[in-house]
Design a protein around this motif. Structure first.
Motif, mmCIF file in Angstrom:
data_model
loop_
_atom_site.group_PDB
_atom_site.id
_atom_site.type_symbol
_atom_site.label_atom_id
_atom_site.label_comp_id
_atom_site.label_asym_id
_atom_site.label_seq_id
_atom_site.Cartn_x
_atom_site.Cartn_y
_atom_site.Cartn_z
ATOM 1 N N ALA A 110 0.793 -1.018 -0.004
ATOM 2 C CA ALA A 110 -0.013 -0.085 0.066
ATOM 3 C C ALA A 110 1.011 1.176 0.074
ATOM 4 O O ALA A 110 0.677 2.183 0.696
ATOM 5 N N ASP B 249 -0.194 6.119 -3.821
ATOM 6 C CA ASP B 249 -1.729 6.337 -4.329
ATOM 7 C C ASP B 249 -2.126 5.328 -5.506
ATOM 8 O O ASP B 249 -3.131 4.784 -5.546
ATOM 9 N N ARG C 184 -0.949 2.372 -5.793
ATOM 10 C CA ARG C 184 -1.382 0.968 -5.560
ATOM 11 C C ARG C 184 -2.570 0.929 -4.837
ATOM 12 O O ARG C 184 -3.182 -0.167 -5.110
ATOM 13 N N ASN C 185 -2.880 2.139 -4.143
ATOM 14 C CA ASN C 185 -4.395 1.916 -3.515
ATOM 15 C C ASN C 185 -5.440 1.919 -4.544
ATOM 16 O O ASN C 185 -6.256 1.171 -4.276
ATOM 17 N N THR D 283 -5.722 -1.488 -5.915
ATOM 18 C CA THR D 283 -6.274 -2.323 -5.220
ATOM 19 C C THR D 283 -7.925 -1.925 -5.075
ATOM 20 O O THR D 283 -8.770 -3.014 -5.157
ATOM 21 N N ARG D 284 -8.109 -0.771 -5.015
ATOM 22 C CA ARG D 284 -9.659 -0.419 -5.041
ATOM 23 C C ARG D 284 -10.405 -0.966 -6.227
ATOM 24 O O ARG D 284 -11.423 -1.517 -6.171
ATOM 25 N N ASP E 79 -1.556 -8.339 1.640
ATOM 26 C CA ASP E 79 -0.668 -7.151 1.268
ATOM 27 C C ASP E 79 0.935 -7.477 1.628
ATOM 28 O O ASP E 79 0.933 -7.971 2.871
#
Ligand code: GZL
Ligand code: ZN
Length: 323
Positions: free
Chosen positions: A43, A46, A48-49, A52-53, A71
């Motif tokens: 994580a 930004d 990477r997040n 994931t989302r 993770d």
């Protein structure tokens, strides 16, 4: 019905359900879901997040999936453990967003032996044979590096520039490709000087730390080539804390084109941002659905990407993007 008979029936039902054999593996209870084990890098950024989302939104229960995300905190050994756990759990598919390119053959052989298809997303892996993964979706990182260098050549022309190079995780395809682009630029432009190069691990904290140290040593530079936005954010904080104006005293070139970074392109703090699209969820969903219906899928899929400077960027463009 006689009370004693109802009670007897009730007791039988309770006994039957309680005695039914426990599911053989803990994915049993997911029978009517496609169970996907996703080994995510971490994580750290930004980007990477957002990635994931995107995977969570696409591989959702309402779309018929049960998604198990691990993770790895940017450590390959934790990804290898996660993949082994997914094999043990008997998931239907494994998705791997690999930290680095090397070191996957053994564990992917184990997934192959367990007949679990592997889909690689984002960065590339070096595999002894490409039967170790079913499909790959990601970016052309060398092209991203070349795009940044082309803009720098046009923007700086023949004026001398002294470059600080903040690299991503060493050995990741994103770092390898973007660095190769800059190296080509350094070779072709004798007015470019590389004054410093080190990895900031794609994180804001490390990016700030590296630039603070350079400023403390009075290193003379006027360009920062940051291999992702989060390291650029850290560099901008370091410059501002030292009373320097990003976009005036130092020009910053960055990668990912996250929303926050594009706002900084509009404000002039970031001069150029090369997009690296993280929205792989729907693409992975489409691949799994094809595989589920027995169709073949392309081995490699490169995602479309662009790049932005203040001359073409508008608020509407920023608002229309998914991350
Ligand atoms: C690129 C991705 C990189 C991003 C970083 O596809 O692997 O990793 O550029 C992220 O923000 O940490
Ligand atoms: Zn079942």
């Amino acid at each position: 019905m006689k009370k004693w008979l109802t009670l007897l029936l009730l007791l039988c039902t309770i006994c039957l359900t309680a005695c039914s054999p426990a599911p053989s593996s803990n994915t049993e209870e997911f029978d009517d879901f496609i169970v996907v084990g996703f080994s995510q890098v971490g994580a750290e950024s930004d980007w990477r997040n957002a990635n994931t989302r995107s995977m969570q939104a696409a591989l959702s229960e309402e779309n018929g999936f049960r998604l198990i995300i691990d993770d790895a905190q940017q450590k390959q050994e934790r990804q290898i453990t996660a993949i082994r756990n997914f094999i043990h759990q008997g998931v239907d598919y494994i998705i791997l967003a690999p930290t680095t390119e090397k070191g996957w053959d053994t564990v992917l052989q184990e997934a192959k032996a367990a007949n679990i298809p592997v889909i690689i997303v984002d960065r590339m892996i070096e595999a002894e044979d490409d039967s170790l993964f079913t499909s790959w979706i990601g970016s052309d990182f060398r092209r991203e590096g070349d795009t940044a260098v082309k803009w720098m050549e046009q923007h700086f022309g023949a004026s001398p520039i002294r470059i600080v190079h903040l690299q991503g995780n060493i050995g990741s395809s994103a770092q390898i490709g973007r660095t190769a682009g800059l190296d080509e630029g350094l070779k072709n432009n004798e007015n470019w000087q590389l004054v410093y190069r080190d990895t900031g691990d794609f994180t804001q904290a490390k990016g700030q730390e590296l630039v603070e140290a350079l400023l403390a040593e009075n290193v003379d530079f006027n360009v920062i080539f940051a291999e992702n936005d989060n390291m650029a954010y850290g560099a901008i904080d370091a410059l501002k804390n030292a009373g320097l104006i990003p976009g005036k005293d130092v020009m910053i070139i960055s990668f990912d084109a996250n929303r926050a970074a594009l706002d900084m392109v509009l404000s002039g703090e970031i001069a150029y941002d090369v997009e690296c699209n993280p929205l792989h969820g729907p693409r992975v969903q489409a691949i799994i659905e094809k595989l589920e219906s027995g169709l073949s899928t392309p081995k490699l899929t490169y995602v479309e990407e662009s790049a932005f400077d203040a001359s073409i960027l508008t608020k509407e463009m920023i608002d229309s993007r998914g991350y």
